[in-house]
Design a protein around this motif. Structure first.
Motif, short mmCIF file in Angstrom:
data_model
loop_
_atom_site.label_atom_id
_atom_site.label_comp_id
_atom_site.label_asym_id
_atom_site.label_seq_id
_atom_site.Cartn_x
_atom_site.Cartn_y
_atom_site.Cartn_z
N SER A 284 0.86 -1.17 0.00
CA SER A 284 0.00 0.00 0.00
C SER A 284 0.90 1.23 0.00
O SER A 284 1.72 1.41 0.91
CB SER A 284 -0.90 -0.01 1.24
OG SER A 284 -1.75 1.12 1.24
N GLU A 285 0.78 2.05 -1.06
CA GLU A 285 1.65 3.23 -1.19
C GLU A 285 0.92 4.51 -0.78
O GLU A 285 -0.28 4.65 -1.01
CB GLU A 285 2.13 3.37 -2.64
CG GLU A 285 3.04 2.25 -3.10
CD GLU A 285 3.59 2.50 -4.51
OE1 GLU A 285 3.23 3.54 -5.11
OE2 GLU A 285 4.37 1.66 -4.99
N VAL B 227 -3.00 1.45 7.69
CA VAL B 227 -2.04 2.34 7.03
C VAL B 227 -2.26 3.79 7.48
O VAL B 227 -1.30 4.51 7.78
CB VAL B 227 -2.19 2.24 5.49
CG1 VAL B 227 -1.30 3.28 4.81
CG2 VAL B 227 -1.83 0.85 5.02
N GLN B 228 -3.54 4.19 7.58
CA GLN B 228 -3.83 5.56 8.00
C GLN B 228 -3.36 5.81 9.41
O GLN B 228 -2.90 6.91 9.76
CB GLN B 228 -5.33 5.85 7.87
CG GLN B 228 -5.69 7.32 8.05
CD GLN B 228 -4.96 8.23 7.07
OE1 GLN B 228 -4.89 7.94 5.88
NE2 GLN B 228 -4.39 9.32 7.57
N SER C 15 6.68 -1.06 12.00
CA SER C 15 7.27 -2.26 11.39
C SER C 15 6.66 -2.60 10.04
O SER C 15 7.26 -3.33 9.24
CB SER C 15 7.11 -3.46 12.34
OG SER C 15 5.73 -3.68 12.62
N ASN C 16 5.46 -2.09 9.74
CA ASN C 16 4.82 -2.40 8.46
C ASN C 16 5.32 -1.49 7.32
O ASN C 16 4.92 -1.68 6.17
CB ASN C 16 3.30 -2.27 8.58
CG ASN C 16 2.69 -3.42 9.35
OD1 ASN C 16 3.24 -4.53 9.34
ND2 ASN C 16 1.59 -3.17 10.04
N LEU D 136 -2.76 -5.41 4.36
CA LEU D 136 -3.02 -4.28 5.26
C LEU D 136 -4.32 -3.58 4.86
O LEU D 136 -4.63 -3.44 3.68
CB LEU D 136 -1.87 -3.28 5.19
CG LEU D 136 -0.54 -3.69 5.82
CD1 LEU D 136 0.53 -2.66 5.51
CD2 LEU D 136 -0.67 -3.87 7.32
N THR D 137 -5.05 -3.12 5.87
CA THR D 137 -6.27 -2.36 5.62
C THR D 137 -5.94 -0.87 5.57
O THR D 137 -4.90 -0.43 6.06
CB THR D 137 -7.30 -2.61 6.73
OG1 THR D 137 -6.78 -2.10 7.96
CG2 THR D 137 -7.60 -4.10 6.87
N ASP D 138 -6.86 -0.10 4.98
CA ASP D 138 -6.67 1.35 4.92
C ASP D 138 -6.58 1.95 6.31
O ASP D 138 -5.84 2.91 6.55
CB ASP D 138 -7.82 2.00 4.15
CG ASP D 138 -7.71 1.76 2.66
OD1 ASP D 138 -6.60 1.39 2.21
OD2 ASP D 138 -8.71 1.94 1.95
#
Length: 574
Positions: free
Chosen positions: A486-487, A554-555, A513-514, A549-551
């Motif tokens: 996810s960028e 990441v957010q 870590s992600n 990964l979910t949004d």
């Protein structure tokens, strides 16, 4: 003219007066021949001395006769006088310096350089041509002690045959007569002349095949030496060679062996090992292996390898805006002042190469060198790179460093540097952890001016100390990721004084870590941003090795990053 020798360091001396001198440029044929050996024509008298030196190997000098006190020349050792040479520099003539003097003052440092005040000039009406044989060891020591090397001293250091002394003065007078530039007096003032005798060397002929490891027939050896002017006979296994007086370099049997093999052919020598010798397999250490890898990497990046001398002049430090290094390594017997210290940086070596290329109209290139710098505490292996291109910049140079970083598997950190010969706003130090391993940046315009280069030349360079890098272990290949990435692109406005590297380090520390990678995209300044501000754009890649990964996840990472940036740098999202 009277000549007197008061030192055993002068074997013979001849002086001859030429009056009614017609000083003028040399004829074109003489000027052309002097130019072909790299000499600049001066006037007919000086050009004659240079011509004879290069024609037969006998150094000559010309004095203004009217400036020789008492028409007397005395060859003696120095007595502590101060002497102004032709190069306008002043030297102290110690007791180990052989001097050509008159009754009141020194005229020349024998075999090295003449005096400024006694030189041939526009008002000269009479000259004294000097031809002499000086001791090779004394001339070599004087030349090195003074840091002064000339064509004459170089010839005397190798040894000049006594037979050339009279031949040299005769040839000079012959040229004066041919060019019709003066009246030659009847006699030559001489001292120390002895009859030239041929030397005889005798030794067992069996020594020759023993030295070479191959059988050279006696008739072949006699024929070879005969063609070199060495009359040779072999009787009862004993070789007798009559050495011409001109060949002062032939001293013993080994010299005769060398004369034979250079004509017979070095290619005919067999390749053999000594009886108890064996071939060993060389083992390269870590730095050598590292250097070999990095060489190939730099070549693949479009750079040409150069090899430069590790010797410098003490004046280089000032030209590079540096304080003179306290731990500089000085050469005890330098060839000259410009080669009297070991280099403490590689920048000057690369800049000299660049300057040479620019003078030859080669304007777009990149070079590198794997070499060493020296301090009294030890040596350091360095990879140095420089680029001279119109479109070269800080980021393009840093990109080459990132190639090195990627190859080694060692990430570099960057902080602002205080390197004196780099531009203060376009330079940085490289770190691995807390250890400084090098620096990079644009060469300071003042340095370019000091090195007589165009101040607008666009040159970037870096130096990387290989000894300071940690050991690198072979990286194992990783399997391709199973889950997608996810960028996120992030652009923040910060004060113009904030370094992009510092911003990048903070983002990496807060990303979690992600976060797989953080990449610098660009930097922008303009009226839309505001005065004293700039926009820095980053690209972040997030990935989890075990799940998508979910949004929301990441957010959450992005919120932590933005909070940290706002707290430390008062950053605002653009």
């Amino acid at each position: 003219l009277k000549v007197e020798i008061k030192s055993e360091n002068c074997m013979c001396y001849a002086g001859h007066v030429v009056s009614d001198i017609k000083l003028a440029p040399s004829p074109v044929w003489m000027q052309q021949r002097l130019k072909l050996v790299g000499l600049k024509p001066i006037n007919n008298i000086v050009d004659i001395t240079n011509y004879v030196l290069w024609e037969i190997g006998q150094p000559l000098h010309a004095f203004d006769y009217n400036k020789i006190n008492g028409a007397s020349i005395i060859v003696q050792m120095g007595q502590g006088e101060t002497f102004k040479a032709l190069n306008t520099q002043e030297y102290k003539l110690c007791e180990n310096t052989l001097v050509v003097a008159d009754k009141s003052k020194p005229l020349a440092m024998a075999g090295v350089m003449g005096g400024f005040d006694e030189s041939v000039g526009d008002k000269t009406t009479a000259v004294v041509f000097e031809s002499a044989i000086f001791d090779r060891a004394n001339i070599r020591k004087t030349s090195r002690r003074l840091g002064l090397r000339t064509d004459a001293s170089a010839r005397f250091e190798r040894g000049v045959a006594p037979v050339l002394c009279q031949m040299g003065i005769s040839r000079a007078l012959n040229l004066v007569n041919e060019l019709k530039i003066g009246n030659i007096t009847k006699t030559t003032a001489k001292a120390g002349f002895a009859e030239a005798k041929n030397k005889i060397l005798s030794f067992e002929y069996s020594l020759i095949p023993a030295r070479f490891g191959l059988d050279v027939q006696e008739l072949d050896a006699i024929a070879i030496l005969g063609r070199l002017g060495i009359k040779t006979t072999i009787t009862g296994g004993v070789m007798q060679c009559v050495i011409p007086s001109i060949r002062t370099d032939l001293i013993n049997a080994d010299d005769i062996c060398e004369e034979i093999i250079r004509i017979y052919g070095f290619d005919k020598l067999p390749s053999t090992l000594m009886e108890k010798a064996k071939i060993t397999i060389s083992v390269k250490d870590r730095i050598q292996l590292l250097g070999r890898e990095l060489k190939q990497l730099m070549i693949s990046a479009g750079a040409h390898e150069v090899i430069t001398l590790p010797l410098n002049s003490p004046a280089i430090a000032e030209k590079l805006l540096m304080n003179e290094p306290k731990d500089v390594v000085k050469i005890s017997n330098p060839l000259g002042l410009e080669y009297s210290v070991m280099r403490t940086e590689m920048a000057h070596s690369l800049l000299e190469v660049i300057n040479t290329n620019l003078k030859r109209k080669n304007r777009e290139f990149a070079i590198f060198e794997w070499g060493r710098i020296y301090q009294s505490t030890g040596e350091t292996d360095v990879l140095a790179y420089a680029t001279c291109k119109q479109d070269a910049g800080f980021l393009s140079t840093k990109a080459v460093l990132e190639l090195v970083s990627s190859k080694l598997g060692i990430p570099f950190g960057y902080k602002k540097t205080a390197c004196p010969y780099l531009h203060p706003n376009l330079s940085a130090d490289m770190f691995v952890g807390n250890n400084k391993v090098g620096y990079m940046g644009k060469v300071h315009p003042v340095v370019l001016k000091n090195l007589e280069m165009d101040v607008n030349t666009n040159i970037y360079l870096f130096e990387l100390s290989l000894n300071k890098l940690p050991d690198t272990k072979k990286r194992k290949p990783k399997p391709l990721p199973k889950f997608p990435a996810s960028e996120r692109d992030l652009a923040v406005v910060v004060d113009e004084t904030v370094a992009a590297g510092e911003l990048l380090d903070l983002v990496k520390s807060k990303a979690g870590s992600n976060c797989e990678s953080v990449e610098f995209l660009d930097e922008y300044k303009g009226i839309q941003i505001g005065s004293g501000k700039k926009s820095i754009a980053l690209r972040l890649v997030f990935r989890n090795a075990s799940a998508t990964l979910t949004d929301t996840e990441v957010q959450g990472c992005m919120d932590l990053i933005l909070t940290a940036l706002e707290t430390k740098y008062n950053a605002k999202i653009r």
